[in-house]
Every structure is written in structure tokens, then in C-alpha cells.
Design a protein around this motif. Sequence first.
Motif, PDB file in Angstrom:
ATOM      1  N   SER A   1      76.755 111.860  20.028  1.00  0.00           N
ATOM      2  CA  SER A   1      76.087 112.329  20.797  1.00  0.00           C
ATOM      3  C   SER A   1      76.375 114.202  21.431  1.00  0.00           C
ATOM      4  CB  SER A   1      75.957 111.887  21.871  1.00  0.00           C
ATOM      5  OG  SER A   1      75.428 110.564  21.881  1.00  0.00           O
ATOM      6  N   ASP A   2      75.387 114.696  21.105  1.00  0.00           N
ATOM      7  CA  ASP A   2      75.023 116.178  21.614  1.00  0.00           C
ATOM      8  C   ASP A   2      74.523 116.132  22.817  1.00  0.00           C
ATOM      9  OD1 ASP A   2      76.116 117.295  19.012  1.00  0.00           O
ATOM     10  OD2 ASP A   2      74.424 117.326  18.579  1.00  0.00           O
TER      11      ASP A   2
ATOM     12  N   SER B   1      65.030 113.560  23.649  1.00  0.00           N
ATOM     13  CA  SER B   1      66.218 113.490  23.187  1.00  0.00           C
ATOM     14  C   SER B   1      65.794 115.136  23.137  1.00  0.00           C
ATOM     15  CB  SER B   1      66.487 113.404  21.728  1.00  0.00           C
ATOM     16  OG  SER B   1      66.442 111.975  21.905  1.00  0.00           O
TER      17      SER B   1
ATOM     18  N   ASN C   1      71.789 114.106  25.379  1.00  0.00           N
ATOM     19  CA  ASN C   1      71.224 112.725  25.995  1.00  0.00           C
ATOM     20  C   ASN C   1      70.534 111.797  24.868  1.00  0.00           C
ATOM     21  OD1 ASN C   1      68.545 113.756  25.151  1.00  0.00           O
ATOM     22  ND2 ASN C   1      67.825 112.870  27.862  1.00  0.00           N
ATOM     23  N   GLU C   2      70.723 112.167  23.495  1.00  0.00           N
ATOM     24  CA  GLU C   2      69.926 111.159  22.181  1.00  0.00           C
ATOM     25  C   GLU C   2      70.599 109.843  22.871  1.00  0.00           C
ATOM     26  OE1 GLU C   2      71.682 114.382  22.079  1.00  0.00           O
ATOM     27  OE2 GLU C   2      72.610 113.482  19.974  1.00  0.00           O
ATOM     28  N   GLY C   3      72.271 110.375  23.330  1.00  0.00           N
ATOM     29  CA  GLY C   3      72.466 108.681  22.757  1.00  0.00           C
ATOM     30  C   GLY C   3      71.558 107.487  23.769  1.00  0.00           C
TER      31      GLY C   3
ATOM     32  N   TRP D   1      77.993 106.518  16.218  1.00  0.00           N
ATOM     33  CA  TRP D   1      77.083 106.337  16.678  1.00  0.00           C
ATOM     34  C   TRP D   1      77.469 108.510  16.941  1.00  0.00           C
ATOM     35  CZ3 TRP D   1      71.469 107.996  16.333  1.00  0.00           C
ATOM     36  CH2 TRP D   1      71.029 108.514  17.516  1.00  0.00           C
TER      37      TRP D   1
ATOM     38  N   GLU E   1      80.230 104.408  19.287  1.00  0.00           N
ATOM     39  CA  GLU E   1      80.012 105.757  20.085  1.00  0.00           C
ATOM     40  C   GLU E   1      81.806 106.719  19.784  1.00  0.00           C
ATOM     41  OE1 GLU E   1      76.807 107.216  22.908  1.00  0.00           O
ATOM     42  OE2 GLU E   1      77.200 105.547  23.795  1.00  0.00           O
TER      43      GLU E   1
END
Lengths: 301, 430
Positions: free
Chosen positions: B52-53, B346, B55-57, B50, B80
Motif C-alpha cells: 500500500s502507498d 483510493s 489507503n488502498e489497502g 499486496w 501485505e
Amino acid sequence: MNGGQSLNRKKQTGQTRKLAIAPYLFILPNLLIFGVFIVIPSLLGLFYSFHVYDGLNPMKFNGLGNYIKIIGDKEFWSTIGRTGIYAAIVVPLIYAVALGIAMLLAREIKMRGLFRAIFYWPTMISFIIVGLTWKWIFGDSFGILNHMLTLIGVEPVGFLTSPFWANAAVIIATVWSRAGFFMVIFIAGLQAIPTDYYEAARLDGATGLKVFRHITLPLLKPTSLLVFMLSLIDAFKAFPLIFALTGGGPGKETTYIVQYIYEIGFTKQELGLASAMSVMLFVIIGGFSALQFRISKGGAV
Amino acid sequence: MKRRTNFKLSFSLVLIMSLIMLTACGNTDNSTVNTGSTGGAKQATLDFLWFSDGNEGEVIKGIIKEYEQSNTNVKINLIEVGFKDLQTKLKTMISGGKPPALSRITDTGSFANQAVDLTPYVESADQFEGQFIDSLKPYYVIDDKLIAAPMDVTANGLIYNKTLFDKAGVKVPTSPEEVWTWDEYIAALKEVMAKGGARYGMVWDVTPHRWSTLLYQNGGSIVTEDGSAAAINSEAGVRCMELFKQLHKDGIMPESVWLGGENPNNLFRSGTVAAHWAGNWMISNYKDITDFEWGVTYMPKGTQRSSVPGGKFLMAFKGSGNEQEAAAFINYLTSKEVNSKYNQESLFMSPRKDSSVLDYEFGKEMYEVFSDELKNTSPLAANDWSRQTLISKISTDLKNNIIDVLSDKATAQEAMDKTAKLINEAIGSQ
């Protein structure tokens, strides 16, 4: 009696054998690490260089195709040329700056330790951080330097957008980050020169410059060659600092050979071609090393 | 004699040690494959790569937790990595014989041969594809195989500094009917610079993907519709390049971004730039700006309106031993309920046709503009950008050739011809 003697002899041969194995055992850990992380990957790289390979799908044998492609690749050679020019400026500059600082700090002056630490400090910072730090200094819109120029009423300079200034910025940052390391080597070299020579020269009435030319410089020859060789290899391998500072820009003005190979390998996914380029770079650097080794007669004075 | 035997002895010792090291590495690979091949309702641990850009993590972690509660035999191990490292990491894992069960991914084409074909795991390929925006199809359907599933869709668009526009008294289009022409847009920027005190009219992300927005707005494209040849050096392509240069020459765009590697986000955040050409993912990034007001408006039109679609996908990998579980999890994540929740929280746009309107906590009206941009996008845009293997080969060169024009090293025509030649070579070698 007899049995005891032979036992004794056995013990002895056992000991000598242990002594003979010991050195190999001592180098074993390093040999393993060197083998697993340097030798095997290098051989794999050589193997890849004869193939078309994207890192995922099965490789295809390509013979000397990659090498032929490189020889005809204008971009590759102009990048090598750019790297050569960069090295030709950076190496003498590092040499002069490191030697100059070393000469000053080899003397008995106040707070010598502090100054040595200050000059050595940059070598302990990772190249990425050095690059970013100088980016904040030279940056076009956010750089401190341009901010100060505007404060005194001077038009801001496009330090990272003009090819000339971008190259200058890269060179300044490189010299700043590397000079300290070579300074230490020079200080060691300077301190190894017996003071008798200097005393004799002074008695003969030689001035500072003459002493430098006829005593310091010749006696520093082995150190100088070492510094030249190391900094030249450094220059040809330069990548992280420049990548962080200019990203190879503006355009390709500060894209040197390692970054070029990186882009071919990891952006364009042509690992075979990139491996072949690395082999070529290895040959070039190896050539320099051999040449310098010969000039220095293996490091002897 | 003795010395030689000793040397032999230590040499063989080295060999044995390295063999042990190598076999040790090999063994772990085998064992994972073995445990995986039992099938049924076994205990499965899915490695999920994964990046993240925004807060989608955090959002996905919540979803994973819920999934694990209702599927007790599955454990999901979220790995991540930074977006920039994803491709290298994925490659290393796959070529090392230890692929993750699944990964979030943008570059679907490069991994097409390693992906699990999801067709047997969905109701039917047609039904599955029918759920998503049509322009995404070439990204995840390759050679009639369902190699991935869309998670969110992105659109390029125009973010503007409302405070500066208001100060200059310049109005932005508020409905699709009022869309600027490029000339009107440039005039508006000049006014904001003159009256609003903006230092620059706009900044534009340094990627060929964002640059190509201009290309599609002028009816151009990178390759022809059937993908058989380059089209970038068409009259439209050259005209775009000239306009792009003119914008720099006139000082509307700062040279420091495309030539000096300065981050356009930072420039926009400094409040001195009237507009930023980016995409919907910047909304969550700019959310915390308090020094000035900002908004999203419609991009100007050339010969037509266009944005550039993009997407993030989920891909399962062959050889992980958990293909079935990975596919089931992907099905779960792309279902209407879960996918909408993921995108809403997100602040992303859903690729599903049936949840294009989400109830965002922030910037709802901005998303309406972005989805309108997507609706009015040239089909050539997705046609170009879904050719991921080709794009990855030429995008650095395209970027460099654009920069050559900006730094007066080449004319627009020369740069586009040079790019076209490289594109044709790349097509030929495929």
C-alpha cells in the motif's frame, strides 16, 4: 553369576556410550541451525557464483565468467578501496576510543556502572536506528546540528551532501555505535592484568604513560588482537547503518562493498555475479583472519 | 574403535535430523500443489500479495469481502508487505515453489515467465486490451501474452505550494493553453523564491523515473523506439542533464535531495519549497497538509509536453494451483464497476478508458490536470519504462551517473555516454 556379570558389563558399556554421545547431542541444535542457515546457504552461494541467475528463471552455467568479470570491474575494486580506507580509519579509531573509555571506567570512580551503561547503550540499538538517529543530527535541512549552527550565525554545512562530511558522519556514527561493545572487552582485559605489575612499576617510579606503554599495552595484546580482528571484519561488513544514514551517498562516496554487492544482487537482479562478489569478500576477510590468527599465534600471548 | 562408531552414530543422527527438516519443508509444498489440482467448484484459498502507498489497502479489503460473499468457495488471504520488500518476497515464494495466487505488482517484466497468461480467461485479448489506456499495453502484454492486468495508472506531475505562489503574486497555468515553457517556469520559481520567501524553487524525487520526465519534455528517450540501442546520450539527453545541473547550481533545487538523500516529501511539507515534481499518488499523501495551501498545475514544456505513465498491475502466477480462480478474481477487479470504485476510493486514476473521469471526494480538479498530462505524453515514455528487465539493470547506474554530474565528477556528456554504454551492454545480454 556369569549372566549377571555380562549384564553389568553391558550396562557399563551402555553408560560409556551414552557419555560419548552426549557431547554431540549437546552441540546438535547449534550444529543444525549453523548448518541449515549458514553452511548450506554458503555452499549454495558458491554454487550460484558460477552461474548466471536472476532468482527466478533457470540458471545458466557460466564457469569462471563472473569472477573474470569482477576482476576487470573497476567499480568493484574502487569500492573495495573505499571500504579499505573506511576500515583503516574506523578500526584504529574504535580501538583508541574503546580503550580510552575502558581505561577510565576500569578505575574505581563514582557512578561507574552508570557511565559503563551509557557507553554500552548504543551497541544495543539496531544499526538502522543508529543510522536514522544520526541522520536527524546531520541532516542538511532538518538536522539539529545545522539548526544550531544557524542559531549561532554560522552557515549550515552540507554534512550529508559533501563527500568529506558524509564520510566523517559515517565514521562518527560507527564509532559511537561500536565503541561500547569493545569497551567491555577491554575492561575485561584490563581487569585480568594483575595489580602487582602496576604496584611494582609505581615503586620503580614509572609514570602513567610509561606504565601504559610497558605494562598495559603488552599485556593487552591478546585482547587488542581480538578487538582489531572483530572491528576489521565489522568494518568490511558495514551496511545497515550507512544505508540508513547516507544511503551510500552522496553519489557513491559512502557505498562500501556489502552495499555494492546488495545492489548488484537485488537491484540489478544478478544473483550469480553478486554471489561471486560475496565469495571474493569471504576470501578477503578470511585472509585477514588467517593473518591475524597467525600473528596472535592462535590467541596465545 | 568404539569412539568411531559413536561418532558415526551421532553423525548419522545429525544427517537424519536435517533430512527430516528438509523433507518436512518439501512436504508442505507438495500438499498445496496436490489440493490445488482438483479443479471445479472446489474450495480455494487465494494468497494475494499486496503493498500500500496510501489507503488502498483498506479499499481492497472491502472489495475482497464483497467478492467472498458472492463467491463462497473462494477465500482470499491478503498478504501485505512493504513496497520495497515485495519483489524479494515474491521471488522467495516463487523460487521456493509456493507462489501466491496473485500479486499487486509494478515490475511486470521481471516476472513475465512466471505469470499466468490470462488470454484463455478473458473474452478475447483484443477486447480486453481495448478497455485500457494504450500506453500501458507494453507493461502487460509481453510476447503476445496477457501477463497482467492494469489496476491503476499513475502520471508524473507538478505539485506546487499555492500559499508561496500567491504571496509572490505569481500565477500558475490554469489550462493546457497557458502551459509554461521551461524558461518561463524557471523565471516563475525564481520570483517565488525572491518575493514569496521560498527557500528552494523545487524538489524532485530521486528516481530516474521522475528525472526522465525532463528527458521526454525535451524530445529525448532512454532507448530508441525499437529498443535496439541506447538513445540517452543524444543531444536532447545531454541538454536535459545540463539543465538539471544548472537548476542545482543556481540553488533552485537543494543538493540535499539528490546528493544527501533527504526526503523531498518532507521538504515540501515543511512549506519552504515552491514545487515538488512527483506524481498523482502524492495527492492522498499530502491530503493532510494544513499549514499551507497546495495544488497541482501543468508541467512546463520543452520541445513538447510530456509526463511519464506508470501503473500498478495484478498478476496471477503459474503453479499456485488456483490459476483459474485467480484469473476470475482479476477479471472481477478490472471490471468497470469494481475498478472505478477501487480507484475512486483510493484517490487513484483508472486505467480504463471508460472511467477516466471519476467522482473523487478530494482533489477532483487536480486529477483533471494529471489526466491531461497523460494525454499529452510522449509515446517514448511508455516505450522506455515498459522495458522492465532492462530498466531494472540500468536504473541504479543512471541515477549514480546523474549524481556524478551534480557532484562535478563527470560532465553531462560523459555521464550520458557512460550510461548509454551500459544500456547497450544490457540490451546485448538479453
